[in-house]
Design a protein around this motif. Structure first.
Motif, mmCIF file in Angstrom:
data_model
loop_
_atom_site.group_PDB
_atom_site.id
_atom_site.type_symbol
_atom_site.label_atom_id
_atom_site.label_comp_id
_atom_site.label_asym_id
_atom_site.label_seq_id
_atom_site.Cartn_x
_atom_site.Cartn_y
_atom_site.Cartn_z
ATOM 1 N N UNK A 180 47.187 -10.773 -23.625
ATOM 2 C CA UNK A 180 47.990 -11.996 -23.639
ATOM 3 C C UNK A 180 48.043 -12.582 -25.045
ATOM 4 N N UNK A 236 43.643 -15.607 -23.167
ATOM 5 C CA UNK A 236 43.175 -15.953 -21.810
ATOM 6 C C UNK A 236 41.765 -15.418 -21.531
ATOM 7 N N UNK A 282 37.849 -16.117 -20.550
ATOM 8 C CA UNK A 282 37.168 -17.125 -19.727
ATOM 9 C C UNK A 282 35.994 -17.687 -20.527
ATOM 10 N N UNK A 285 33.533 -19.524 -19.780
ATOM 11 C CA UNK A 285 32.184 -19.569 -19.202
ATOM 12 C C UNK A 285 31.531 -18.190 -19.187
ATOM 13 N N UNK A 286 32.257 -17.176 -19.657
ATOM 14 C CA UNK A 286 31.686 -15.829 -19.727
ATOM 15 C C UNK A 286 31.551 -15.412 -21.184
ATOM 16 N N UNK A 287 30.495 -14.654 -21.498
ATOM 17 C CA UNK A 287 30.347 -14.177 -22.873
ATOM 18 C C UNK A 287 31.284 -12.986 -23.110
ATOM 19 N N UNK A 343 30.821 -9.837 -23.539
ATOM 20 C CA UNK A 343 30.555 -8.671 -22.680
ATOM 21 C C UNK A 343 31.180 -8.865 -21.294
ATOM 22 N N UNK A 344 30.899 -10.018 -20.691
ATOM 23 C CA UNK A 344 31.378 -10.252 -19.322
ATOM 24 C C UNK A 344 32.891 -10.396 -19.253
ATOM 25 N N UNK A 358 35.250 -7.707 -16.969
ATOM 26 C CA UNK A 358 35.949 -8.277 -15.799
ATOM 27 C C UNK A 358 36.796 -7.255 -15.011
ATOM 28 N N UNK A 359 37.685 -6.494 -15.647
ATOM 29 C CA UNK A 359 38.503 -5.547 -14.860
ATOM 30 C C UNK A 359 37.659 -4.503 -14.145
ATOM 31 N N UNK A 375 34.548 -4.901 -13.087
ATOM 32 C CA UNK A 375 33.837 -5.554 -11.960
ATOM 33 C C UNK A 375 34.794 -5.760 -10.793
ATOM 34 N N UNK A 387 27.021 -11.226 -26.788
ATOM 35 C CA UNK A 387 26.530 -12.351 -25.984
ATOM 36 C C UNK A 387 27.141 -13.680 -26.406
ATOM 37 N N UNK A 438 39.359 -6.019 -23.243
ATOM 38 C CA UNK A 438 39.454 -6.257 -21.799
ATOM 39 C C UNK A 438 40.688 -5.546 -21.214
#
Lengths: 253, 296
Positions: free
Chosen positions: A95, A99, A101, A103-105, A107-108, A112-113, A115, A142, A160
């Protein structure tokens, strides 16, 4: 005799597609084009020409007001919500506004895709760490998006989008916030993916990028696609040549 | 790294309001239901009393306030004879002073000397609940055999009390339903507020291919756990208050109110926190599923 590649469906088919927001004027008008498997396109056009809207139609975030879109051989308007979700998992999107998130580092965000696709945590750790290293963010794994510079956030967004090796990658100004060296590096990441079979559409204002990489363009002007690439061409060879050229450059350095 | 399951939820996701609302609702529902169960138990006791007993009063003083002396014992004999020969009467027994004293405790306390009070003699009459005597006939016969004797028609006021208690039970049922409707409406608005705060997260995971049921289940379980923790707080606070009220009612009403609950009733009360959490799960599920329809 047809090969498997010949009979495989087009990745995307637009047939007389128009789009308007609410009761406003048509942003996209009667657009028809085809994206073949493993192709690579630049999407060009002035600001406000409708590039982002066209990309939104491609990643199923909007529905056309007229016309029909076929994705991976299936008519989008005939798909159930569950099928659309399944198809979205085959699309990677970078994007323009990242975009991420907050609240996520890093790595997270990148994980995402994977998970959502239910991948094993051990595999996620391996793949995400590798990719973040590749985009030069191994030390920022982190860190949270708000702690990172714009260019770093952009690289996370790209990581991502490609982590799950999508069938179709849509990138909206993916190199807009990084220096030329990193822009090239990211483009070679896209080429690598293209070589592996991903169809790629890069929306960009960067004329230099378009000139450096000789890929066909979808040029948007006043809501019309004014340049449609010829069908039946595979760009894998071109991508392979470019990658080979880059590898030689790296060796020289 | 965050847990696999919590990427949908940020700090705003755990709505502060939800657990406390559930705690309050469970607290109120538990107390109201316990009260209802207590009334239900008392009602059964009263209905049994209405069906199985009568009382006959024999005056010990005349209208001028003079003691009737030996006449009282003659009247008692006559009344007992009549009662014991009346069809539907299983037995009749005169209450002694100790039993009278016990009856008067709730009104006069333990120190009252009832022998100094102008109390009537009472005859406790056991009745065959399946074949009770004709009350009007018995009243007339008693008036003839023992002039001035009163057939205590507590059957009538107890029947009124039974009707009143039944109405209270219906009201309690209505209030419990209202409380559950309040829980559902509050959860719906709380969830909508959560979803609206987190729309950017939902939009993103939707675009990344998350299915509606996946997102819906995550929210439903998230709110279920939040509601269950709040509900148990409400339940735990309600228990000592219930015991306190039970002790108080026992002290003021004696045997009139059956405030002790059976094991089954306790089991039903323990289900209240789960019922509220379950309702939260269901309401959240429906709300999220409806909300997600706004995405293409």
């Amino acid at each position: 005799m047809n090969t498997k590649e010949d009979i495989s469906p087009n990745i995307v088919e637009f047939n007389g597609v128009s789009l308007r927001y609410n009761k406003g004027p048509e942003i996209l008008k009667d657009i028809s084009f085809v994206l073949e498997p493993r192709s690579f396109y630049f999407m060009t056009g002035e600001s406000g020409a409708g590039k982002t809207s066209l990309l939104s139609l491609l990643y199923l975030h909007l529905e056309p007001t007229r016309g029909r879109i076929r994705l991976f051989g299936q008519a989008v308007d005939m798909m159930s919500r569950a099928t659309k979700a399944q198809f979205r998992r085959q699309i990677g999107v970078v994007f323009q506004d990242y975009r991420l998130l907050n609240h996520l580092n890093a790595f997270d965000n990148v994980a995402l895709p994977l998970r959502l696709a239910g991948e094993k945590e051990a595999d996620i750790k391996k793949h995400v760490s590798e990719l973040l290293s590749w985009v030069g963010l191994e030390k920022q794994m982190k860190s949270y998006p708000e702690e990172l510079a714009g260019g770093e956030q952009q690289r996370i967004a790209i990581a991502r989008a490609v982590i799950h090796k999508p069938t179709l990658l849509l990138a909206d100004e993916p190199t807009g916030n990084v220096d030329d060296a990193m822009a090239k590096r990211l483009m070679y990441l896209f080429l690598e993916l293209n070589k592996l079979g991903t169809t790629i559409v890069v929306a960009t204002h960067n004329v230099g990028l378009v000139k450096n990489f000789h890929f066909p363009q979808l040029h948007l002007s006043e809501g019309h696609v004014t340049q449609v690439p010829a069908s039946g061409t595979s760009y894998t060879d071109m991508a392979a040549k470019l990658l080979k050229r880059e590898e030689k450059n790296v060796e020289k350095i | 790294m965050s847990k696999k399951s919590d990427f949908l939820f940020n700090k705003e996701s755990t709505h502060f309001f939800l657990p406390w609302m559930c705690a309050l609702m469970v607290f109120m529902t538990t107390l109201i239901l316990a009260g209802g169960m207590s009334i239900h138990n008392s009602l059964k006791l009263w209905q049994k009393g209405v069906a199985e007993s009568l009382t006959v009063q024999i005056a010990t003083y005349d209208d001028d306030g003079n003691s009737r002396g030996e006449l009282v014992y003659r009247d008692i004999e006559n009344a007992l004879t009549l009662l014991r020969t009346t069809p539907g009467v299983l037995g009749a027994m005169v209450l002694n002073d100790d039993q009278m004293q016990e009856l008067m405790v709730p009104w006069l306390g333990t120190d009252a000397v009832i022998s100094q009070l102008p109390l009537p003699k009472l005859i406790d009459v056991s009745v065959d609940a399946s074949r009770p005597p004709m009350l009007e006939q018995l009243k007339a016969d008693l008036e003839q055999a023992v002039p001035g004797a009163i057939l205590d028609s507590h059957r009538i006021w107890l029947a009124d009390l039974v009707h009143f208690a039944s109405a209270i039970l219906s009201l309690i049922g209505f209030i419990v339903i209202l409380l559950f409707i309040t829980v559902a409406i509050t959860v719906m608005y709380t969830t909508k507020s959560m979803l609206s705060i987190q729309e950017h997260i939902l939009d993103l995971v939707h675009m990344l291919g998350a299915k509606d049921l996946y997102i819906t289940n995550r929210y439903a379980w998230h709110n279920f756990k939040t509601a269950l923790s709040g509900s148990f707080i409400g339940f735990v606070i309600a228990i000592p208050i219930m015991f306190g009220v039970t002790m108080f009612l026992k002290s003021v009403s004696g045997e009139l109110l059956q405030s002790s609950l059976s094991a089954t009733q306790w089991g039903l009360l323990i289900l209240v926190p789960f019922a509220v959490a379950g309702l939260t799960f269901f309401t959240t599920y429906k709300t999220v599923l409806t909300y997600l329809r706004k995405f293409v």
